[in-house]
Design a protein around this motif. Structure first.
Motif, PDB file in Angstrom:
ATOM      1  N   PHE A   1     -23.759  35.269 -18.324  1.00  0.00           N
ATOM      2  CA  PHE A   1     -24.170  36.186 -17.259  1.00  0.00           C
ATOM      3  C   PHE A   1     -23.185  37.349 -17.130  1.00  0.00           C
ATOM      4  O   PHE A   1     -23.584  38.502 -16.939  1.00  0.00           O
ATOM      5  CB  PHE A   1     -24.264  35.424 -15.926  1.00  0.00           C
ATOM      6  N   GLU A   2     -21.906  37.042 -17.278  1.00  0.00           N
ATOM      7  CA  GLU A   2     -20.875  38.077 -17.167  1.00  0.00           C
ATOM      8  C   GLU A   2     -21.042  39.115 -18.287  1.00  0.00           C
ATOM      9  O   GLU A   2     -20.844  40.324 -18.058  1.00  0.00           O
ATOM     10  CB  GLU A   2     -19.491  37.429 -17.246  1.00  0.00           C
ATOM     11  N   LYS A   3     -21.420  38.671 -19.470  1.00  0.00           N
ATOM     12  CA  LYS A   3     -21.568  39.586 -20.607  1.00  0.00           C
ATOM     13  C   LYS A   3     -22.749  40.536 -20.419  1.00  0.00           C
ATOM     14  O   LYS A   3     -22.674  41.712 -20.794  1.00  0.00           O
ATOM     15  CB  LYS A   3     -21.751  38.800 -21.899  1.00  0.00           C
ATOM     16  N   ILE A   4     -23.829  40.003 -19.862  1.00  0.00           N
ATOM     17  CA  ILE A   4     -25.044  40.822 -19.765  1.00  0.00           C
ATOM     18  C   ILE A   4     -25.159  41.565 -18.429  1.00  0.00           C
ATOM     19  O   ILE A   4     -26.070  42.359 -18.240  1.00  0.00           O
ATOM     20  CB  ILE A   4     -26.306  39.954 -19.966  1.00  0.00           C
ATOM     21  N   SER A   5     -24.235  41.291 -17.451  1.00  0.00           N
ATOM     22  CA  SER A   5     -24.325  41.979 -16.158  1.00  0.00           C
ATOM     23  C   SER A   5     -23.809  43.394 -16.278  1.00  0.00           C
ATOM     24  O   SER A   5     -23.000  43.717 -17.142  1.00  0.00           O
ATOM     25  CB  SER A   5     -23.568  41.260 -15.052  1.00  0.00           C
ATOM     26  N   SER A   6     -24.316  44.233 -15.409  1.00  0.00           N
ATOM     27  CA  SER A   6     -23.927  45.648 -15.381  1.00  0.00           C
ATOM     28  C   SER A   6     -23.259  45.967 -14.056  1.00  0.00           C
ATOM     29  O   SER A   6     -23.155  45.129 -13.161  1.00  0.00           O
ATOM     30  CB  SER A   6     -25.171  46.527 -15.560  1.00  0.00           C
ATOM     31  N   GLY A   7     -22.855  47.217 -13.933  1.00  0.00           N
ATOM     32  CA  GLY A   7     -22.213  47.640 -12.691  1.00  0.00           C
ATOM     33  C   GLY A   7     -23.138  47.564 -11.503  1.00  0.00           C
ATOM     34  O   GLY A   7     -22.687  47.455 -10.353  1.00  0.00           O
ATOM     35  N   GLU A   8     -24.456  47.587 -11.742  1.00  0.00           N
ATOM     36  CA  GLU A   8     -25.406  47.508 -10.639  1.00  0.00           C
ATOM     37  C   GLU A   8     -25.418  46.128  -9.992  1.00  0.00           C
ATOM     38  O   GLU A   8     -25.808  45.992  -8.838  1.00  0.00           O
ATOM     39  CB  GLU A   8     -26.806  47.860 -11.143  1.00  0.00           C
ATOM     40  N   ASN A   9     -25.007  45.088 -10.730  1.00  0.00           N
ATOM     41  CA  ASN A   9     -24.968  43.740 -10.172  1.00  0.00           C
ATOM     42  C   ASN A   9     -23.815  43.553  -9.193  1.00  0.00           C
ATOM     43  O   ASN A   9     -23.896  42.741  -8.267  1.00  0.00           O
ATOM     44  CB  ASN A   9     -24.858  42.691 -11.287  1.00  0.00           C
ATOM     45  N   SER A  10     -22.720  44.284  -9.403  1.00  0.00           N
ATOM     46  CA  SER A  10     -21.537  44.171  -8.534  1.00  0.00           C
ATOM     47  C   SER A  10     -21.049  45.568  -8.175  1.00  0.00           C
ATOM     48  O   SER A  10     -19.989  46.020  -8.647  1.00  0.00           O
ATOM     49  CB  SER A  10     -20.429  43.378  -9.235  1.00  0.00           C
ATOM     50  N   PRO A  11     -21.812  46.307  -7.386  1.00  0.00           N
ATOM     51  CA  PRO A  11     -21.470  47.713  -7.116  1.00  0.00           C
ATOM     52  C   PRO A  11     -20.135  47.884  -6.386  1.00  0.00           C
ATOM     53  O   PRO A  11     -19.435  48.867  -6.625  1.00  0.00           O
ATOM     54  CB  PRO A  11     -22.635  48.199  -6.251  1.00  0.00           C
ATOM     55  N   GLN A  12     -19.779  46.949  -5.511  1.00  0.00           N
ATOM     56  CA  GLN A  12     -18.532  47.107  -4.750  1.00  0.00           C
ATOM     57  C   GLN A  12     -17.315  46.988  -5.653  1.00  0.00           C
ATOM     58  O   GLN A  12     -16.408  47.832  -5.618  1.00  0.00           O
ATOM     59  CB  GLN A  12     -18.457  46.067  -3.626  1.00  0.00           C
ATOM     60  N   SER A  13     -17.268  45.944  -6.470  1.00  0.00           N
ATOM     61  CA  SER A  13     -16.110  45.765  -7.348  1.00  0.00           C
ATOM     62  C   SER A  13     -16.068  46.854  -8.424  1.00  0.00           C
ATOM     63  O   SER A  13     -15.003  47.377  -8.763  1.00  0.00           O
ATOM     64  CB  SER A  13     -16.135  44.375  -7.997  1.00  0.00           C
ATOM     65  N   THR A  14     -17.250  47.230  -8.948  1.00  0.00           N
ATOM     66  CA  THR A  14     -17.290  48.286  -9.958  1.00  0.00           C
ATOM     67  C   THR A  14     -16.783  49.601  -9.383  1.00  0.00           C
ATOM     68  O   THR A  14     -15.966  50.306  -9.996  1.00  0.00           O
ATOM     69  CB  THR A  14     -18.718  48.467 -10.484  1.00  0.00           C
ATOM     70  N   GLY A  15     -17.241  49.947  -8.194  1.00  0.00           N
ATOM     71  CA  GLY A  15     -16.805  51.182  -7.545  1.00  0.00           C
ATOM     72  C   GLY A  15     -15.333  51.162  -7.200  1.00  0.00           C
ATOM     73  O   GLY A  15     -14.631  52.169  -7.337  1.00  0.00           O
ATOM     74  N   PHE A  16     -14.836  49.994  -6.740  1.00  0.00           N
ATOM     75  CA  PHE A  16     -13.425  49.887  -6.359  1.00  0.00           C
ATOM     76  C   PHE A  16     -12.511  50.144  -7.559  1.00  0.00           C
ATOM     77  O   PHE A  16     -11.559  50.936  -7.481  1.00  0.00           O
ATOM     78  CB  PHE A  16     -13.143  48.500  -5.780  1.00  0.00           C
ATOM     79  N   PHE A  17     -12.782  49.476  -8.662  1.00  0.00           N
ATOM     80  CA  PHE A  17     -11.905  49.619  -9.826  1.00  0.00           C
ATOM     81  C   PHE A  17     -12.025  50.998 -10.480  1.00  0.00           C
ATOM     82  O   PHE A  17     -11.077  51.491 -11.098  1.00  0.00           O
ATOM     83  CB  PHE A  17     -12.181  48.509 -10.841  1.00  0.00           C
ATOM     84  N   ALA A  18     -13.190  51.628 -10.309  1.00  0.00           N
ATOM     85  CA  ALA A  18     -13.338  52.998 -10.808  1.00  0.00           C
ATOM     86  C   ALA A  18     -12.448  53.946 -10.009  1.00  0.00           C
ATOM     87  O   ALA A  18     -11.765  54.815 -10.577  1.00  0.00           O
ATOM     88  CB  ALA A  18     -14.799  53.428 -10.727  1.00  0.00           C
TER      89      ALA A  18
END
Length: 376
Positions: free
Chosen positions: A348-365
């Protein structure tokens, strides 16, 4: 020429009783002969202060003074004391008692007065459910009650208390202190005005005996932790027929296993699985009214999200309103994974995108941009 009484007390002509009393207290303490031994000027000032206060504290005398000034009390006017400061019986001693009674050991006792019984405290612990519904509780309180043998008089049956030989029934005695006299509680009868010559054998002359009493206490619905309930007259019986004190019930509410209370609202934390939070679902919670309520969890629910259940909180004391119940979900991270579960999560981690975890993706960006800006 006499100074104006208002100027003597350093108050305005519109001063109320509280202001007069406060001004007199300060000046009397300042110019008291005991604080100024041998100072004739201070002694004279002390007399003037007392004369001014004795006049202005009396509404009728004050009205006459406001209209006619010092002339109102000359030649016997208003039953005045002339230039004297009223140090005889009923004069300065009464003022001194009125102002400094709290400092010298209590207020004035009425002739033939009786000692009031002590107030009692009882600590009671109830559950949150009992605070929700209210209850009637039976309590047992060890206290002093009026002696039935002597009907609370303290005297042996067939006899009666006799008038005190020191104060002649007034409960007060006067003692000369230099140029004025001070009235105090009679040391022989302790202000009661009478003494017991033949004490009751059951209560030893106290007029009361120790006994455990059973009382019914009404706990209203919506009662809060720390509330105090007063039961008038249910405290300790007074000495020799004196009025009883009061009983104060101090309530504390036990901590609840599931609910925390804030006023009329209740809060409950409910753990849900990661899959329920991600895929959506529902769960049931019990409420204090004895019912169950189903809470729907939307897809993608985040940790800490609150759901409000209206009218499922605590009742408001003696009001028709009812608070709300707030359910806060706590997303639980899976533990003790099997090999298969781990493989599925890794996939699941390999196929997930930033849309699945927008908060963590946005934070690290944003963190990456911040680090780059530091290196510029």
């Amino acid at each position: 020429m006499k100074a104006d009484f208002y100027e003597t007390l350093c108050v305005s002509r519109n001063a109320d009783e509280r202001e007069l009393k406060s001004a007199y207290r300060k000046l009397a303490m300042k110019y008291h002969p005991d604080r100024n031994p041998g100072d004739k000027e201070a002694e004279q000032k002390f007399k003037e202060i007392n004369e001014a206060y004795e006049t202005l504290r009396d509404p009728q005398k004050r009205a006459a003074y406001d209209r006619f000034g010092h002339a109102a009390f000359e030649n016997g006017g208003m039953g005045g004391r002339g230039n004297g400061a009223g140090f005889g019986a009923g004069g300065f001693a009464d003022i001194f008692e009125d102002i400094f009674g709290d400092i010298m050991g209590g207020g004035r006792r009425r002739s033939g007065g009786r000692d009031r019984g002590a107030d009692l405290r009882y600590n009671m612990e109830i559950t949150l459910e009992e605070a929700y519904t209210g209850k009637t509780a039976q309590i047992h309180v060890p206290t002093s009650v009026s002696c039935e043998e002597c009907a609370g008089s303290g005297a042996r049956p067939g006899s009666s208390p006799v008038t005190c030989s020191m104060c002649y029934g007034s409960g007060r005695v006067r003692a000369a202190q230099g140029f004025f006299s001070i009235e105090r509680t009679c040391p022989q009868c302790h202000g009661r005005g009478e003494v017991v010559k033949e004490p009751c054998a059951k209560c030893s002359g106290q007029g009361r005996v120790t006994q455990e009493r059973s009382l019914s206490v009404n706990i209203p619905a919506g009662i809060e932790d720390g509330t105090r309930i007063r039961l008038a007259g249910e405290g300790e019986a007074g000495l020799r027929g004196g009025p009883a004190g009061d009983l104060y019930i101090f309530l504390s509410v036990k901590p609840h296993e599931f609910f925390q209370r804030d006023g009329a609202d209740l809060y409950c934390k409910v753990p849900i699985s990661m899959t329920t939070a991600a895929l959506g679902g529902s769960f049931e919670v019990a409420t204090l009214d004895g019912t169950k309520t189903r809470v729907k969890v939307p897809e993608g629910t985040q940790n800490g999200r609150q759901f409000r259940l209206r009218g499922k909180g605590m009742p408001v004391l003696r009001q028709p309103q009812v608070g709300d119940l707030y359910i806060q979900v706590v997303v639980e991270t899976p533990q003790n994974l099997t090999r298969k579960q781990r493989e599925l999560l890794e996939e699941f981690e390999k196929i997930s995108s930033g849309e699945n975890s927008p908060q963590s993706t946005g934070f690290f960006a944003r963190m990456k941009d911040f680090l780059e800006s530091l290196g510029e």
